[in-house]
Design a protein around this motif. Sequence first.
Motif: not given
Length: 411
Positions: A98-122
Motif C-alpha cells: 500500500p502507498n500509506l500505512r499507519v503504525l504506532l502513530e507513524h504515517r508511513f508513505s511508500k517512497e518512489k525514489s530508486k536511486s537515493v541510498k538510505q539506511t533502515c532505522d530498524k
Amino acid sequence: MSSVSERRGVCGFYIPNMAVLNFFQRPMDLGLAEDHFSRPVGSFVASDIEQLKQTIEECKRLILELPEHSERQKDTVVKLIHLRLKLQELKDPEEDEPNLRVLLEHRFSKEKSKSVKQTCDKCSAIIWGLIQTWYTCTGCYYRCHSKCMNLITKPCVRSKVSHQSEYELNICPEIGLDRQDYRCAECRSPISLRGVPSEARQCDYTGQYYCGSCHWNDAAIVPARVIHNWEFEPRKVCRSSLRYLALMISRPVLKLKEVNPLLFNFVEELVEIRKLRQDILLMKPYFLTCKEAMEARLLLQLQDRQHFVENDDMYSLQDLIDISTGRLSCSLTEIHTVFAKHIKLDCERCQAKGFVCELCKEGDILFPFDSHTSVCQECSAVFHRDCYYDNSTTCPRCARLTERKHEPLDP
C-alpha cells in the motif's frame, strides 16, 4: 539438455551450454534497448521464474570461466545484475504494497525514489531502492524496509512533540546501566559496557544507554548544555533523540529568564537581541493600525520567527544557535532598521503617533523604541531619558489624566 560427458572437453574442463554462449556472444545489451526495471505486461508464471533462475546460474558460471577483467566478463556481470533485479521484481511486486500505512502513530508513505541510498532505522541495513520497497514516516522521517514495518516498537516522535513540547534541561541525566537492567532503553535488547552481546552507547540528551541499532553515534546540539554552559558542541545522541531534537529545534519553548537568568550577564549578544525584540513589540501597534504597513506586510519579515512579534522572553534552540553564530543579530538588526524607517520617515500616519517630551518640550518627535527615550509605565508617555530621570515630579500626562478623573461632571 546435453549430458555431462557431452559438455566436457578432452581435458575435463566444463564447456558452457552453447545456447548460453551464443546468447552472451551477441552484442551486449546494457539495458538501453530493454527496460529491465519496468513492470512486464501480464504476470510471470512459476516456469518463467525458474527459467530466469537457471539463466542466472548459467551466467554466474560463465563469469568464472571468462578471462578476468575482460570486456566480455564485465558485460556479463552487468547482464547478471539486470537479471537479478528482474527476478527480485517478480518475487516482490510493488503492487502488493500500500502507498500509506499507519503504525504506532507513524504515517508511513511508500517512497518512489530508486536511486537515493538510505539506511533502515530498524535493522540498520542499507535500503536498496532498486529492488526493495521502503517507507518514510511523514511526521518524524523514520525510514525502514517494508519487511521491517511489523518489527517497529517505537511510537512516532511527532506525537511526543505535539503532546509534550519541552526539553530535558538537566545535563546528561544518567541513571546507570544497572537501573536499565542492562538492556537498551528503547528496544530492550541486552547490552553491556564491554560490548557483549552488544555495546552500550550513552545518549547525551536522555542520559540513558542504547544498543548499536538504536544509537548510531549521531551528533546533535544538546539544549541543556546550551542553556547552562552556552556550549554548542554536538554530542552523541540516540536515533529517537536525534529526530526529537530536529523536530523541536524551531519551537520557542525555552524561557531563559526562568531557567537561567544569569546567562544574560555573561552573553552580551543575548542582551542585544532582547532589546531588539522589545523594540519590535513596541513597533507592532503602529503597523496594526497603519494601512500602508498592512499592505506592505512588514510583519511577515518575521514569519519564520513568529514568536518575536508575540513576546520577548521565549526562545527556540535555533534562535540560540543563530545568536551564537551572529546570524540572528545581523538579520534582526536589518529588520529593525526597516521597521523604524517606515514609522519615523516613510509614513506620515505613523509619524503623527509620536510624542513630544512634556518635560523639556524640545527636540524631535520621540518614539518608545528610540534608544535615548524612557517610557512611563502607567500611561506609556515618552520622554527624553535624561529629562525623565532628572525630573523629580510625577509624569505630567499621568497628573493630567488624574485631574480629569476628579473633575465634576457637568449637570
